[in-house]
Motif scaffolding. Structure first.
Motif, PDB file in Angstrom:
ATOM      1  N   HIS A   1       5.895  10.705  -5.518  1.00 57.55           N
ATOM      2  CA  HIS A   1       6.106  10.651  -4.063  1.00 57.55           C
ATOM      3  C   HIS A   1       5.041   9.761  -3.413  1.00 57.55           C
ATOM      4  O   HIS A   1       3.996   9.471  -4.007  1.00 57.55           O
ATOM      5  CB  HIS A   1       6.104  12.060  -3.456  1.00 57.55           C
ATOM      6  N   CYS A   2       5.336   9.353  -2.179  1.00 54.95           N
ATOM      7  CA  CYS A   2       4.489   8.369  -1.497  1.00 54.95           C
ATOM      8  C   CYS A   2       3.335   9.011  -0.725  1.00 54.95           C
ATOM      9  O   CYS A   2       2.646   8.348   0.046  1.00 54.95           O
ATOM     10  CB  CYS A   2       5.336   7.526  -0.544  1.00 54.95           C
ATOM     11  N   GLY A   3       3.160  10.324  -0.921  1.00 55.17           N
ATOM     12  CA  GLY A   3       2.068  11.025  -0.259  1.00 55.17           C
ATOM     13  C   GLY A   3       1.678  12.222  -1.103  1.00 55.17           C
ATOM     14  O   GLY A   3       2.223  12.441  -2.188  1.00 55.17           O
TER      15      GLY A   3
ATOM     16  N   VAL B   1       0.847  -1.181   0.000  1.00 55.92           N
ATOM     17  CA  VAL B   1       0.000   0.000   0.000  1.00 55.92           C
ATOM     18  C   VAL B   1       0.886   1.235   0.000  1.00 55.92           C
ATOM     19  O   VAL B   1       1.542   1.548   0.996  1.00 55.92           O
ATOM     20  CB  VAL B   1      -0.938   0.010   1.232  1.00 55.92           C
ATOM     21  N   CYS B   2       0.946   1.897  -1.147  1.00 59.33           N
ATOM     22  CA  CYS B   2       1.688   3.152  -1.260  1.00 59.33           C
ATOM     23  C   CYS B   2       1.287   3.788  -2.577  1.00 59.33           C
ATOM     24  O   CYS B   2       0.970   3.088  -3.538  1.00 59.33           O
ATOM     25  CB  CYS B   2       3.188   2.919  -1.241  1.00 59.33           C
ATOM     26  N   ILE B   3       1.322   5.119  -2.622  1.00 55.20           N
ATOM     27  CA  ILE B   3       0.797   5.757  -3.827  1.00 55.20           C
ATOM     28  C   ILE B   3       1.867   6.238  -4.806  1.00 55.20           C
ATOM     29  O   ILE B   3       1.539   6.838  -5.826  1.00 55.20           O
ATOM     30  CB  ILE B   3      -0.169   6.920  -3.471  1.00 55.20           C
ATOM     31  N   CYS B   4       3.141   5.934  -4.546  1.00 57.78           N
ATOM     32  CA  CYS B   4       4.186   6.481  -5.425  1.00 57.78           C
ATOM     33  C   CYS B   4       4.080   6.012  -6.877  1.00 57.78           C
ATOM     34  O   CYS B   4       4.521   6.723  -7.782  1.00 57.78           O
ATOM     35  CB  CYS B   4       5.580   6.223  -4.867  1.00 57.78           C
ATOM     36  N   ALA B   5       3.477   4.837  -7.102  1.00 62.01           N
ATOM     37  CA  ALA B   5       3.304   4.390  -8.489  1.00 62.01           C
ATOM     38  C   ALA B   5       2.035   4.973  -9.099  1.00 62.01           C
ATOM     39  O   ALA B   5       1.732   4.726 -10.266  1.00 62.01           O
ATOM     40  CB  ALA B   5       3.275   2.862  -8.544  1.00 62.01           C
TER      41      ALA B   5
HETATM   42 ZN    ZN Z   1       5.945   4.736  -2.093  1.00 64.00          ZN
END
Ligand code: ZN
Ligand code: PBG
Length: 323
Positions: free
Chosen positions: A128-130, A118-122
């Motif tokens: 960025h991851c946020g 769970v991370c939004i960097c892609a």
């Molecule tokens: Zn990330």
């Protein structure tokens, strides 16, 4: 006259086996997968020899073969999704990860334990991851998106979600949204101690998730810090994490070891892309013995205190009988 002779216990393979302190088991290994949209895709990732971008149909095939060797825990990353400034494409019900989880669970049910990153960097235009605001990754506005992303994975059937963003309070935010929606049995494996590391280089190529500008140092940890690692881990434990992960692994054995002594939770380590690729490339050129190096590394993780090892070497280890 010598009374103490430690070499007595090293005399032959049988006694060495008997007194070996660290035993690896096939149950410790988690195998990461990169999933892309499309059909019949099994595209080798240049920077990570032996690892592929799989479309869901080919993922199902590969997992099916892996299961026969005992690879029954996978960690999924979605690649090539639409990118937006706020990463909102990460939590629809038709993300590639959600679709992959649904397909895996439909085919394999409880024979396969599915963990999702769970991370939004892609999923962000800036990588960025946020949520980015005037060059700074904002903490609290990111929590809502991460929690929604985790929920979408849980709704698709994920057994466990693994937040890798390093925002403060995200484990608590995810736990609370999951619980509110009746997913109290969906676990959280927290990337509790994630360092800002150059060892993620090959992954960022594989996941197309490199930050467009700046670095991740305002959220991922400074590799000079060990006490802070424990602080991060304790916070995640308090917020409801079920498993605490240290990442990367090889250069952070001290952190794994300290965390093992500090928590009663299972400790996982992530043997990341750069660590993997260094071994693969040196082995390819004949400079090291791949099997021996890999198994030395795996034992080092376990000796340091890792109960769970996430590694791209999983397939080789189990397929080739290295255990
Ligand atoms: Zn990330
Ligand atoms: C996304 C994420 C990364 C990794 C796992 N999840 C990259 C990063 O933080 O830049 C790294 C995995 C690897 O290198 O194998 N936040």
């Amino acid at each position: 006259m010598l009374i103490q002779r430690p070499r007595r216990l090293r005399k032959n393979p049988i006694i060495r086996e008997m007194v070996s302190e660290t035993k690896l088991s096939r149950n410790m290994f988690v195998y990461p997968y990169f999933v892309v949209d499309g059909t019949d895709i099994a595209h080798p990732i240049d920077a990570m020899p032996g690892i592929h971008h799989f479309s869901i149909d080919r993922l199902l095939q590969d997992v099916s073969i892996g299961l026969q060797m005992g690879i029954d825990k996978v960690l999924l990353f979605g690649v090539g999704e639409e990118k937006t400034p706020d990463g909102s494409s990460s939590h629809t019900d038709h993300t590639i990860v959600a679709k992959a989880v649904t397909a895996l669970k439909k085919k394999f049910g409880d024979r396969l334990f599915v963990i999702t990153d769970v991370c939004i960097c892609a999923y962000t235009t800036h990588g960025h991851c946020g949520v980015l605001h005037e060059g700074y990754v904002e903490n609290d506005p990111s929590l809502d998106i991460l929690a929604k992303m985790a929920l979408s994975h849980a709704q698709a059937g994920a057994d466990m979600v693994a937040p890798s963003d390093m925002m403060d309070g995200r484990v608590g935010a995810i736990r609370s949204l999951l619980d509110k929606n009746g997913f109290e049995n969906t676990g959280i494996m927290s990337y509790a101690v994630k360092f800002a590391s150059a060892y993620y280089g090959p992954f960022r190529e594989a996941a197309d998730s490199a930050p467009q500008e700046g670095d991740r140092k305002s959220y991922q940890m400074d590799f000079r810090n060990g006490r802070e690692a424990l602080r991060e881990a304790i916070l995640d434990e308090d917020e409801g994490a079920d498993i605490l992960m240290v990442k990367p692994a090889l250069a952070y054995l001290d952190v794994i070891s300290r965390l093992r002594n500090e928590t009663l939770l299972p400790v996982a380590c992530y043997n990341v892309s750069g660590e993997y690729t260094m071994v693969k490339m040196a082995a390819k050129h004949g400079f090291i013995d791949e099997q021996k190096i890999v198994m030395e590394n795996m034992h080092a993780f376990a000796r340091a205190g890792a109960d769970i090892i996430i590694t791209y070497h999983t397939r080789d280890i189990l397929e080739k009988g290295w255990l």
